[in-house]
Design a protein around this motif. Structure first.
Motif, PDB file in Angstrom:
ATOM      1  N   THR A  86      73.726 145.455 -51.558  1.00  0.00           N
ATOM      2  CA  THR A  86      72.614 145.950 -52.241  1.00  0.00           C
ATOM      3  C   THR A  86      71.830 144.796 -52.815  1.00  0.00           C
ATOM      4  OG1 THR A  86      73.276 146.937 -54.070  1.00  0.00           O
ATOM      5  CG2 THR A  86      73.128 148.274 -52.140  1.00  0.00           C
ATOM      6  N   GLY A  87      70.579 144.951 -53.247  1.00  0.00           N
ATOM      7  CA  GLY A  87      69.788 144.077 -54.121  1.00  0.00           C
ATOM      8  C   GLY A  87      69.521 142.816 -53.693  1.00  0.00           C
ATOM      9  N   LEU A  88      68.997 142.842 -52.342  1.00  0.00           N
ATOM     10  CA  LEU A  88      68.753 141.479 -51.779  1.00  0.00           C
ATOM     11  C   LEU A  88      67.470 140.896 -52.581  1.00  0.00           C
ATOM     12  CD1 LEU A  88      69.557 139.349 -49.543  1.00  0.00           C
ATOM     13  CD2 LEU A  88      67.793 140.861 -48.243  1.00  0.00           C
ATOM     14  N   ASN A  89      67.729 139.644 -52.929  1.00  0.00           N
ATOM     15  CA  ASN A  89      66.329 139.107 -53.596  1.00  0.00           C
ATOM     16  C   ASN A  89      66.300 137.816 -53.514  1.00  0.00           C
ATOM     17  OD1 ASN A  89      64.351 139.436 -55.526  1.00  0.00           O
ATOM     18  ND2 ASN A  89      65.726 138.537 -57.131  1.00  0.00           N
ATOM     19  N   GLN A  90      64.921 137.346 -53.017  1.00  0.00           N
ATOM     20  CA  GLN A  90      64.750 136.110 -52.397  1.00  0.00           C
ATOM     21  C   GLN A  90      64.483 134.996 -53.751  1.00  0.00           C
ATOM     22  OE1 GLN A  90      61.851 135.446 -49.370  1.00  0.00           O
ATOM     23  NE2 GLN A  90      62.084 133.235 -49.596  1.00  0.00           N
ATOM     24  N   VAL A  91      65.124 133.884 -53.916  1.00  0.00           N
ATOM     25  CA  VAL A  91      65.047 132.963 -55.101  1.00  0.00           C
ATOM     26  C   VAL A  91      64.246 131.643 -54.947  1.00  0.00           C
ATOM     27  CG1 VAL A  91      66.626 131.635 -56.729  1.00  0.00           C
ATOM     28  CG2 VAL A  91      67.643 133.796 -55.864  1.00  0.00           C
ATOM     29  N   THR A  92      64.360 131.203 -53.589  1.00  0.00           N
ATOM     30  CA  THR A  92      63.415 129.856 -53.535  1.00  0.00           C
ATOM     31  C   THR A  92      62.390 130.341 -52.414  1.00  0.00           C
ATOM     32  OG1 THR A  92      64.992 129.085 -51.789  1.00  0.00           O
ATOM     33  CG2 THR A  92      65.141 128.310 -54.020  1.00  0.00           C
ATOM     34  N   ARG A  93      61.227 129.488 -52.520  1.00  0.00           N
ATOM     35  CA  ARG A  93      60.307 129.966 -51.277  1.00  0.00           C
ATOM     36  C   ARG A  93      59.846 128.660 -50.651  1.00  0.00           C
ATOM     37  NH1 ARG A  93      59.010 135.310 -51.585  1.00  0.00           N
ATOM     38  NH2 ARG A  93      60.097 136.184 -53.267  1.00  0.00           N
ATOM     39  N   ASP A  94      60.149 127.582 -51.166  1.00  0.00           N
ATOM     40  CA  ASP A  94      59.903 126.090 -50.584  1.00  0.00           C
ATOM     41  C   ASP A  94      60.790 125.261 -50.357  1.00  0.00           C
ATOM     42  OD1 ASP A  94      56.894 126.748 -50.879  1.00  0.00           O
ATOM     43  OD2 ASP A  94      57.228 126.512 -52.766  1.00  0.00           O
ATOM     44  N   GLY A  95      60.603 124.243 -49.332  1.00  0.00           N
ATOM     45  CA  GLY A  95      61.630 123.100 -49.007  1.00  0.00           C
ATOM     46  C   GLY A  95      62.990 123.819 -48.186  1.00  0.00           C
ATOM     47  N   ASN A  96      63.847 122.769 -48.132  1.00  0.00           N
ATOM     48  CA  ASN A  96      65.114 123.286 -47.320  1.00  0.00           C
ATOM     49  C   ASN A  96      66.029 123.095 -48.497  1.00  0.00           C
ATOM     50  OD1 ASN A  96      66.585 124.136 -45.241  1.00  0.00           O
ATOM     51  ND2 ASN A  96      66.402 122.173 -44.351  1.00  0.00           N
ATOM     52  N   ASN A  97      66.839 124.415 -48.610  1.00  0.00           N
ATOM     53  CA  ASN A  97      67.681 124.525 -49.784  1.00  0.00           C
ATOM     54  C   ASN A  97      69.099 124.902 -49.540  1.00  0.00           C
ATOM     55  OD1 ASN A  97      65.339 124.313 -51.780  1.00  0.00           O
ATOM     56  ND2 ASN A  97      64.820 126.056 -50.403  1.00  0.00           N
ATOM     57  N   GLU A  98      70.313 124.265 -50.007  1.00  0.00           N
ATOM     58  CA  GLU A  98      71.456 124.888 -49.896  1.00  0.00           C
ATOM     59  C   GLU A  98      72.414 124.459 -50.860  1.00  0.00           C
ATOM     60  OE1 GLU A  98      73.649 122.665 -46.676  1.00  0.00           O
ATOM     61  OE2 GLU A  98      71.885 121.559 -46.151  1.00  0.00           O
ATOM     62  N   ASP A  99      73.938 125.051 -50.586  1.00  0.00           N
ATOM     63  CA  ASP A  99      74.883 124.716 -51.603  1.00  0.00           C
ATOM     64  C   ASP A  99      74.522 125.190 -52.766  1.00  0.00           C
ATOM     65  OD1 ASP A  99      76.634 123.569 -49.653  1.00  0.00           O
ATOM     66  OD2 ASP A  99      75.985 121.661 -49.874  1.00  0.00           O
ATOM     67  N   PRO A 100      74.190 126.577 -53.157  1.00  0.00           N
ATOM     68  CA  PRO A 100      73.735 126.880 -54.445  1.00  0.00           C
ATOM     69  C   PRO A 100      75.221 127.337 -55.096  1.00  0.00           C
ATOM     70  CG  PRO A 100      73.768 128.763 -52.731  1.00  0.00           C
ATOM     71  CD  PRO A 100      73.966 127.499 -51.949  1.00  0.00           C
ATOM     72  N   SER A 101      74.996 127.108 -56.733  1.00  0.00           N
ATOM     73  CA  SER A 101      76.064 127.368 -57.318  1.00  0.00           C
ATOM     74  C   SER A 101      75.711 127.804 -58.522  1.00  0.00           C
ATOM     75  CB  SER A 101      77.043 126.167 -57.610  1.00  0.00           C
ATOM     76  OG  SER A 101      77.889 126.080 -58.619  1.00  0.00           O
ATOM     77  N   PHE A 102      76.196 128.851 -59.259  1.00  0.00           N
ATOM     78  CA  PHE A 102      75.889 129.593 -60.554  1.00  0.00           C
ATOM     79  C   PHE A 102      76.211 128.933 -61.737  1.00  0.00           C
ATOM     80  CE2 PHE A 102      75.167 133.869 -57.970  1.00  0.00           C
ATOM     81  CZ  PHE A 102      73.952 134.182 -58.459  1.00  0.00           C
ATOM     82  N   SER A 103      75.352 128.860 -62.835  1.00  0.00           N
ATOM     83  CA  SER A 103      75.723 128.295 -63.997  1.00  0.00           C
ATOM     84  C   SER A 103      76.867 129.279 -64.489  1.00  0.00           C
ATOM     85  CB  SER A 103      74.520 128.367 -65.161  1.00  0.00           C
ATOM     86  OG  SER A 103      74.031 129.794 -65.262  1.00  0.00           O
ATOM     87  N   PRO A 104      77.567 128.830 -65.578  1.00  0.00           N
ATOM     88  CA  PRO A 104      78.853 129.846 -65.950  1.00  0.00           C
ATOM     89  C   PRO A 104      78.218 130.944 -66.670  1.00  0.00           C
ATOM     90  CG  PRO A 104      78.545 127.666 -67.270  1.00  0.00           C
ATOM     91  CD  PRO A 104      77.663 127.666 -65.960  1.00  0.00           C
ATOM     92  N   ASP A 105      76.977 131.104 -67.121  1.00  0.00           N
ATOM     93  CA  ASP A 105      76.559 132.511 -67.562  1.00  0.00           C
ATOM     94  C   ASP A 105      75.751 133.238 -66.699  1.00  0.00           C
ATOM     95  OD1 ASP A 105      74.231 131.082 -67.310  1.00  0.00           O
ATOM     96  OD2 ASP A 105      73.603 131.304 -69.366  1.00  0.00           O
ATOM     97  N   GLY A 106      75.917 132.761 -65.460  1.00  0.00           N
ATOM     98  CA  GLY A 106      75.415 133.593 -64.253  1.00  0.00           C
ATOM     99  C   GLY A 106      73.649 133.546 -64.332  1.00  0.00           C
ATOM    100  N   ARG A 107      72.940 132.831 -65.402  1.00  0.00           N
ATOM    101  CA  ARG A 107      71.541 132.966 -65.331  1.00  0.00           C
ATOM    102  C   ARG A 107      70.764 131.950 -64.518  1.00  0.00           C
ATOM    103  NH1 ARG A 107      69.581 135.991 -69.236  1.00  0.00           N
ATOM    104  NH2 ARG A 107      67.671 134.909 -68.921  1.00  0.00           N
TER     105      ARG A 107
END
Lengths: 175, 421
Positions: B358-379
């Motif tokens: 559940t809770g699908l949410n778009q984060v980026t809208r431009d460019g070609n983006n990959e290899d995401p990694s969260f910060s230790p606090d998840g923010r």
């Protein structure tokens, strides 16, 4: 009795050979990995080592006559054209005592890791077909470059189509 | 972990005296509540070293949680004692003052005080001593202390980002501070290198390298500065993967048996164990932070989608149903969120989704983006992107706000991974 001893000896020798092969497969990563170029004379599946002239001829034939195998987007199945290309590659390998390395490539649209797996499938599909045509598996190696080594760098369909390919090189030529 | 890391790299000398505030319970900004309003604060120029307060201020601004009052708008001078009346009318909730002195040629002393404007009392007094060459790290440490007072949470200002620099013909393992500063090569290089992933204790980096046509999985030991081998054979395509909570075992994808399967490897020790094997591509596995589930990508329905299985590779369920090309997944450190790349119109955009789908949410809208990694606090999320035409490392808040480039334009870089705290 003598026959029995021979059989025992043969079994031992085969076991020893398998042992060696396994050891080699599990060699630590710092071991030199350019074995293909160093040990041409021991290439399995070949009776005599390829001469420099033979190697050069194989490279030339791949580059000028055989060419690359191309794929549809996100696909790794071989179409008729791909099979024709691979048949001519198999014919060449039947004539010349060289091995071949298949380099699987992808276009830039997918993501890195999935593209590497896709390139691996593309190289594997060509290898499988060559083996089905009677080429010894040990003479064919594969490597995936995913989207990391594109031959064409523009973001156009024409360019992407050129990058969705299996490229063939001859390790004995130091390629 | 970071302390240990620094002691090897730069040899730090640091003592901090913490005068505990009388009531540390007060939270000025509840960052766990949604739609949080920015908290106005004032970080006065530190006497003796404005560059230190500038770094602290930049860290606070990076979060998007605070409004820092301009220096010119401040009535009280930095060297004047804190007076409630100087700040009440300006609407700030907290005032930070600092004094930087030098006791010897290469050593500095910093004294920090923070004041609550509403209550009119001191809430933080702390003194730091350090070698001059680690002024930047010390400034981030001060920012962490202030952040904790304001939010009650641990700050990310001393975390790092590992990544791969992509020079033509060679790839190098790099690390930098979370803000892109102090960028440096760690040594390991390869023809192709991808996916450095931190061990949970922050002492090791796991990555895949292609050297002389052989794909292998290696580990870089941060404490010793050496590249270690793993028990993964140099056969077929091998791609990590991430560490289990034990910092020793890891998941990876291997085509050793002729097809990309998911296996568990080890730093030394026993032979790898095959976990998920299908005739399809199974790639990009990621163990959940609790070590109980494996997230991975499979094309078993014809196109790549995300799946989650248990730790034995059983009870596999499909996670993503929107879009027909979903790859490059990563867990949030708390295990409550997953970020991945979804292809829209030939370009990859980042999305977040909860592990229950559940809770699908778009984060980026431009460019070609990959290899995401969260910060230790998840923010925050670090990722590689071609957002402004030059491939590099970018950071965005998990809610899609505050996009910023971290690596310089023209410095081709990819595969970022955010360290633990």
């Amino acid at each position: 009795m003598r026959k029995f001893v021979t059989v025992i000896l043969a079994v031992f020798m085969i076991a020893a050979l398998i042992g060696c092969a396994q050891k080699q497969a599990a060699a630590p990563p710092e071991q030199p990995v350019s074995q293909a170029t160093d040990s041409t004379s021991q290439q399995p599946g070949m009776s005599t080592p390829a001469t420099p002239a033979e190697i050069a001829a194989a490279v030339k034939e791949i580059e000028t006559k055989i060419g690359d195998v191309y794929f549809a987007y996100d696909k790794y199945d071989l179409d008729d054209k791909a099979k024709t290309t691979l048949k001519s590659l198999a014919t060449m390998l039947g004539k010349r005592n060289v091995s071949v390395a298949i380099e699987g490539n992808c276009d830039e649209r997918g993501t890195k890791e999935y593209n590497l797996a896709l390139g691996d499938k593309r190289a594997g599909a060509a290898k499988q077909y060559l083996v089905s045509l009677g080429i010894a598996s040990a003479r064919v190696s594969t490597i995936s470059y995913g989207k990391e080594k594109p031959m064409c760098t523009e973001s156009t369909e024409a360019c992407w189509a050129k990058n969705r390919r299996d490229h063939f090189v001859v390790p004995e030529a130091g390629q | 972990m970071i302390k240990r890391f620094l002691s090897t790299i730069t040899f730090i000398f640091l003592i901090a005296f913490f005068i505990t505030p009388s009531s540390a319970e007060k939270i000025y900004l509840n960052i766990t509540s949604p739609g949080v309003k920015k908290l106005p604060i004032a970080i006065q120029p530190f006497i003796g070293a404005k560059d230190v307060s500038d770094i602290v201020k930049a860290d606070m601004m990076f979060t998007g949680l605070f409004d820092c009052l301009e220096d010119a708008a401040q009535i009280e001078r930095p060297d004047q004692p804190f007076t409630v009346m100087s700040w009440k009318g300006l609407g700030v909730e907290m005032v930070v003052k600092g004094v930087v002195t030098s006791s010897s040629a290469n050593s500095i002393d910093i004294s920090i005080r923070a004041f609550d404007v509403t209550d009119g009392r001191e809430v933080l007094r702390k003194e730091y001593t350090a070698k001059r060459d680690i002024l930047r790290q010390l400034s981030h440490m001060i920012a962490n202390d202030i952040y904790r007072i304001l939010t009650g949470q641990q700050g990310i200002f001393r975390s790092k980002i590992a990544f791969v620099s992509e020079k033509p013909g060679s790839r190098l393992l790099y690390v930098m501070d979370f803000d892109g500063d102090r960028m440096r090569s760690l040594g390991p290089r390869a023809g192709i290198m991808l996916a450095p992933r931190w061990s949970p204790d922050g002492t090791k980096l796991l990555y895949s390298s292609e050297k002389s046509r052989k794909w292998g999985i290696y580990v870089y030991d941060i404490n010793t500065g050496t590249e270690l081998n793993t028990n993964v054979p140099l056969s077929g395509l091998s791609i990590v993967g991430n560490f289990f909570p034990d910092n020793r075992r890891f998941v990876y994808s291997s085509s050793r048996d002729g097809n990309a399967n998911i296996a568990i490897g080890n730093i030394g020790g026993t032979a790898p164990r095959r976990l998920i094997a299908t005739p399809w591509i199974d790639v990009s596995p990621a163990v959940s932070p609790d070590g109980n589930s494996i997230l991975f990508v499979s094309n078993r329905t014809g196109a790549p989608q995300l799946y989650i299985s248990d730790i034995q590779g059983y009870n596999t369920r499909r996670l993503t149903f929107e879009g027909n090309y979903n790859t490059s997944p990563a867990w949030s450190p708390a295990g409550d969120m997953i970020v991945f790349a979804s292809q829209i119109g030939g370009r990859n955009q980042l999305f977040t989704i909860k592990p229950d789908g559940t809770g699908l949410n778009q984060v980026t809208r431009d460019g070609n983006n990959e290899d995401p990694s969260f910060s230790p606090d998840g923010r925050y999320i670090v990722f590689s992107s071609t957002h402004d035409g030059s491939k590099g490392i970018f950071v965005i808040r998990a809610n899609g706000e505050g996009l910023r480039r971290i690596t310089p334009r023209g410095f081709r870089s990819a595969s970022p991974a955010w360290s633990p705290f």
